[in-house]
Design a protein around this motif. Structure first.
Motif, short mmCIF file in Angstrom:
data_model
loop_
_atom_site.label_atom_id
_atom_site.label_comp_id
_atom_site.label_asym_id
_atom_site.label_seq_id
_atom_site.Cartn_x
_atom_site.Cartn_y
_atom_site.Cartn_z
N ASN A 187 34.15 10.57 16.65
CA ASN A 187 35.40 9.93 16.96
C ASN A 187 36.39 9.43 15.86
O ASN A 187 35.65 8.78 15.16
CB ASN A 187 35.08 9.02 18.04
N ILE A 188 37.54 10.25 15.61
CA ILE A 188 38.27 9.69 14.54
C ILE A 188 39.79 9.36 15.34
O ILE A 188 40.52 10.33 15.12
CB ILE A 188 38.27 10.77 13.51
N THR A 189 39.79 8.24 15.64
CA THR A 189 41.16 7.93 16.41
C THR A 189 41.77 6.45 15.69
O THR A 189 41.06 5.62 15.23
CB THR A 189 40.91 7.70 17.83
N ARG A 190 43.02 6.51 16.11
CA ARG A 190 43.79 5.24 15.93
C ARG A 190 44.85 4.87 16.64
O ARG A 190 45.51 5.65 17.20
CB ARG A 190 44.39 5.48 14.29
N SER A 191 44.80 3.70 17.17
CA SER A 191 45.58 3.39 18.16
C SER A 191 47.02 3.52 17.83
O SER A 191 47.49 3.21 16.63
CB SER A 191 45.38 1.69 18.63
N GLY A 192 47.69 4.22 18.58
CA GLY A 192 49.19 4.18 18.43
C GLY A 192 49.71 5.22 17.50
O GLY A 192 50.92 5.21 17.09
N THR A 193 48.80 6.15 17.00
CA THR A 193 49.09 6.79 15.94
C THR A 193 48.74 8.55 16.38
O THR A 193 47.51 8.84 16.40
CB THR A 193 48.12 6.64 14.90
N ARG A 194 49.41 9.13 16.63
CA ARG A 194 49.36 10.65 16.90
C ARG A 194 48.88 11.29 15.71
O ARG A 194 49.22 10.88 14.53
CB ARG A 194 50.55 11.53 17.33
N GLU A 248 46.95 11.52 6.61
CA GLU A 248 46.43 12.17 5.43
C GLU A 248 45.01 12.02 5.16
O GLU A 248 44.45 12.85 4.80
CB GLU A 248 47.34 11.60 4.25
N LYS A 249 44.69 10.57 5.26
CA LYS A 249 43.00 10.47 5.08
C LYS A 249 42.26 11.09 6.12
O LYS A 249 41.09 11.51 5.60
CB LYS A 249 43.02 8.95 5.27
N THR A 250 42.63 11.18 7.35
CA THR A 250 41.93 11.83 8.41
C THR A 250 41.77 13.32 8.23
O THR A 250 40.69 14.07 8.05
CB THR A 250 42.65 11.67 9.67
N MET A 251 42.92 13.74 7.69
CA MET A 251 42.76 15.39 7.18
C MET A 251 41.86 15.40 6.15
O MET A 251 41.27 16.76 5.95
CB MET A 251 44.18 15.79 6.63
N ASP A 252 41.97 14.79 4.92
CA ASP A 252 41.08 14.77 3.90
C ASP A 252 39.68 14.75 4.21
O ASP A 252 38.71 15.59 3.84
CB ASP A 252 41.45 13.68 3.05
N TYR A 253 39.18 13.91 5.37
CA TYR A 253 38.00 13.67 5.89
C TYR A 253 37.41 14.88 6.60
O TYR A 253 36.21 15.59 6.37
CB TYR A 253 37.94 12.59 6.77
N LEU A 254 38.31 15.68 7.36
CA LEU A 254 38.02 16.91 7.95
C LEU A 254 37.78 17.97 7.10
O LEU A 254 36.80 18.64 7.59
CB LEU A 254 39.06 17.05 9.14
N LYS A 255 38.64 17.94 6.18
CA LYS A 255 38.40 19.00 5.21
C LYS A 255 36.93 19.00 4.41
O LYS A 255 36.43 19.99 4.12
CB LYS A 255 39.31 19.33 4.02
N SER A 256 36.64 17.63 4.16
CA SER A 256 35.24 17.52 3.14
C SER A 256 34.31 17.32 3.94
O SER A 256 33.12 16.96 3.45
CB SER A 256 35.69 16.32 2.44
N ASN A 257 34.25 17.41 5.43
CA ASN A 257 32.89 17.30 6.35
C ASN A 257 32.63 18.75 7.02
O ASN A 257 33.85 19.30 7.24
CB ASN A 257 33.19 16.12 7.04
N ASP A 258 31.48 18.82 7.37
CA ASP A 258 31.25 20.13 8.20
C ASP A 258 31.72 19.90 9.63
O ASP A 258 30.74 19.61 10.69
CB ASP A 258 29.79 20.32 8.18
N ILE A 259 32.93 20.17 9.90
CA ILE A 259 33.55 20.21 11.17
C ILE A 259 33.86 21.60 11.89
O ILE A 259 34.41 22.37 11.19
CB ILE A 259 34.91 19.44 11.23
N LEU A 307 47.64 23.20 10.61
CA LEU A 307 47.06 22.87 9.29
C LEU A 307 45.60 22.69 9.24
O LEU A 307 44.87 23.17 8.49
CB LEU A 307 47.78 21.43 8.80
N VAL A 308 45.04 22.05 10.65
CA VAL A 308 43.82 22.02 10.62
C VAL A 308 42.98 23.45 11.08
O VAL A 308 42.05 23.65 10.18
CB VAL A 308 43.52 21.27 12.21
N ASN A 309 43.59 24.37 11.71
CA ASN A 309 43.18 25.58 11.73
C ASN A 309 43.40 26.25 10.22
O ASN A 309 42.35 26.95 10.33
CB ASN A 309 44.19 26.32 12.77
N ASN A 310 44.41 26.34 9.64
CA ASN A 310 44.31 26.83 8.29
C ASN A 310 43.12 26.50 7.45
O ASN A 310 43.00 27.05 6.41
CB ASN A 310 45.71 26.75 7.77
#
Length: 669
Positions: A497-504, A520-531, A558-561
């Motif tokens: 679960n990687i969520t933040r209140s009020g933040t799409r 941006e930090k979440t995107m970096d985390y997704l890229k650097s972990n086995d998702i 961007l996630v798909n790419n």
């Protein structure tokens, strides 16, 4: 001791002009402030700034009392000070809490009973302001209905302020005695002035970055009391002409009356704008130092206002209680003139009766033990009443949970019309719907608006997992965690679960803003972990703005790419009214009618555009599962759907488990 006594004697010389002479215009000012609070609450559903005036007046009066005590006795002891305050403050507070506790059981909607119980405890023990500060800055708590004791936040701050003032003046007295300080007024001005400046600066800062939190906490309000204290210390040294007194007195009263019109107090205070009503109060008190023919003092010091001023505390306590029960049992609309006038009139009557039969006998009892035995009795009754509310709520929910089975509570699956729905009470009980939250909100893995760091909640198979599903986005993503956790039961999938209140999870935020940083930090985390799969709501149903919808889709591209599969959820229908409140106040059928009259899916055009050209994005539209017999409904399959305006209950989310399980099998196997 001799040196200390000499210091106190000198203190008397320096502050000889501070006395406890009755100031009738202050009594008039207090009742005007109380009426402003009541009038704006009742007819305009706004905040008036009257509470800020109370704080200035309290600072002025308590400082006068403390210095008079020191001048008279040469000492300042905690025991007599706190006992006197308790005799003055606790009887009214304890008595009104007991009345609210009784009425709440019979007259409040079940859905607000748990919150009311918490706030009854907070009000009784003078920490209601902190209770509200933390609940109002919790994104999923902010829209909950208001309780009949919410206004006790001001009383809580006042009680805490009195303790702060005891500490400050104990330090001041120690310094005077220890160092034989002769210019005591200068010392007091230095200390109170420092408190004023530090608290004001902090108030301005916190109001700009987290106004809901700043509004209720003690430290952003202390400067308001300090201003009253500074006025007390220096009033005898400020000389105004009769003409000046006349002008500033009327300016102060007019400015005070218009505060709630000029400013949206509930969203702008207590920063620098709070200086407006406070300076108005200072002007009025200053003007009262001169007797002038056409001054505002002649109005405020009139016998009727002075008499009513003694009831201002009670009017403040009762008006909100009466208004709350009226809105929950008669009409949610603001009262008309006659009803509002009746609420104010009854508030004065109750304040008078409470003063005569509860407060005065306790305050004027011959023996302190007699006073506190009576306070203790009322306090004990409160504890028993509140405990009863807790027990009733707990036993009701426990009984529902004990009897609950999947057959009785099919939830979302019932919308398909393929299962029989028995006639049983819905779950959760209305008293617990609002607190039916996703696990990430309970264990704290959801990120709040205060921080930008990526917080990750790990669920499902934490070791030896074969696939990882990441739920990402705002509270409208987070609310689906229950469904996902149900879906992965019995599998070897890990859930993040990687969520933040009020933040799409979106590209649409201003570069460098806190929300943009988190994305941006979440995107970096997704890229650097086995998702393996990222789940997010890919539309926002509360807006038709193309840029907001496109930014959500762009982020998922961007996630798909980046090599991860995507499951984009269509946002659930949202409403402009509290669905849970409507069920209790208007009934299920009336709520269904209201739900279906609203345009609850402003993302319709965006979703159709996305469906026409999804590319590699996987989409899931769950709209039909929010309907029964082709109509949007507040209770489906015996489970309450909404916990507020737009968030679904965790119980209802969990009933989507089979739907998500099938989708995950299709995408991951």
């Amino acid at each position: 001791m001799k040196k200390g006594k000499e210091a106190i004697n000198f203190m008397n010389e320096q502050l000889i002009q501070i006395n406890r002479k009755f100031r009738p215009e202050i009594e008039g000012l207090r009742v005007i402030a109380a009426l402003l609070v009541a009038v704006y609450h009742i007819w305009f559903n706004r905040v008036s700034g009257g509470v800020d005036v109370f704080f200035v007046v309290s600072g002025f009066l308590i400082t006068t009392s403390i210095i008079s005590t020191i001048n008279r006795t040469g000492e300042f002891k905690f025991g007599p000070y706190i006992l006197k305050l308790m005799k003055r403050l606790l009887p009214a507070v304890f008595f009104t809490v007991s009345i609210v506790a009784i009425l709440s059981y019979y007259l409040l909607p079940e859905s607000i009973l748990v919150k009311t119980t918490k706030e009854l405890i907070a009000s009784m023990f003078y920490f209601e302001n902190w209770q509200l500060a933390f609940s109002n800055t919790d994104y999923l708590d902010a829209q909950q209905m208001k309780t009949p004791v919410e206004h006790f936040w001001a009383m809580s701050i006042q009680g805490q302020f009195y303790l702060i003032w005891f500490v400050l003046f104990t330090i001041i007295l120690f310094l005077i005695k220890k160092f034989e300080i002769k210019n005591t007024r200068k010392l007091i001005n230095l200390i109170l002035g420092s408190v004023f400046i530090v608290s004001l600066v902090y108030s301005v800062y916190l109001t700009s970055v987290n106004q809901p939190f700043a509004y209720f906490i003690t430290f952003t309000r202390v400067w308001e009391f300090a201003l009253g204290g500074l006025l007390c210390i220096n009033l005898s040294y400020i000389h105004v002409s009769k003409l000046t007194a006349t002008i500033i007195g009327w300016l102060g009263l007019i400015g005070l009356l218009t505060t709630g019109i000029l400013f949206n107090v509930s969203e702008m205070f207590p920063g620098y704008i709070a200086l407006w009503p406070m300076i108005c109060a200072v002007f009025i008190i200053l003007s009262g130092t001169r007797n002038v023919k056409f001054g505002v003092k002649r109005v405020l010091a009139s016998p009727i206002l002075v008499k009513l001023g003694g009831l201002s505390f009670g009017v403040y306590l009762w008006h909100w209680i009466l208004l709350s029960f009226y809105k929950y049992n008669v009409s949610t609309e603001n009262p008309n003139f006659l009803v509002g006038s009746a609420i104010i009139t009854v508030s004065f009557i109750l304040a008078y009766l409470m003063t005569k039969y509860i407060e005065k006998p306790i305050r004027e009892a011959k023996f302190t033990s007699t006073s506190f035995s009576k306070i203790g009795i009322i306090g004990t009754v409160n504890v028993l009443l509140i405990s009863g509310l807790i027990f009733v709520n707990f036993s009701n929910e426990k009984q529902l949970a004990k009897n609950a089975t999947v057959d009785q509570y099919p939830g979302a699956i019932a919308s398909l019309g393929e299962v029989k729905v028995p006639d049983v009470d819905p779950i959760p009980s209305f008293a617990n719907v609002f607190n039916d939250l996703p696990q990430s909100h309970i264990d704290g893995s959801n990120q709040t608006l205060k921080e930008v760091d990526v917080k990750v909640g790990v669920y499902g198979k934490e070791e030896g997992y074969s696939k990882t599903i990441a739920l990402v986005g705002s509270s409208h993503s987070e609310q689906w965690l229950g469904a996902i956790l149900e879906a992965v039961k019995g599998t070897d999938y890990r859930v993040l679960n990687i969520t933040r209140s009020g933040t799409r999870f979106s590209t649409g935020y201003e570069v460098g803003s806190m929300k943009d940083q988190w994305v941006e930090k979440t995107m970096d985390y997704l890229k650097s972990n086995d998702i393996d799969l990222v789940v997010n709501h890919i539309t926002a149903s509360n807006t038709a703005k193309v840029n907001i919808q496109d930014a959500l889709v762009e982020q998922m591209w961007l996630v798909n790419n980046a090599g991860m599969k995507v499951l984009g959820l269509r946002d659930n229908p949202r409403y402009t009214f509290n669905v849970l409140e409507s069920i209790e106040q208007n009934g299920k059928e009336a709520t269904i009618e209201r739900m279906n009259k609203e345009d609850n899916q402003l993302d319709d055009a965006a979703w159709k555009k996305l469906e026409a050209n999804p590319g590699p994005l996987n989409l899931l539209d769950l709209t039909d599962f929010f309907k029964m017999d082709q109509q949007f409904a507040p209770i489906i399959g015996n489970i309450v759907v909404y916990r507020d305006y737009d968030h679904i209950t965790n119980s209802y989310a969990k009933s989507f488990g089979p739907i998500f399980k099938k989708k995950f099998n299709d995408l991951l196997k």
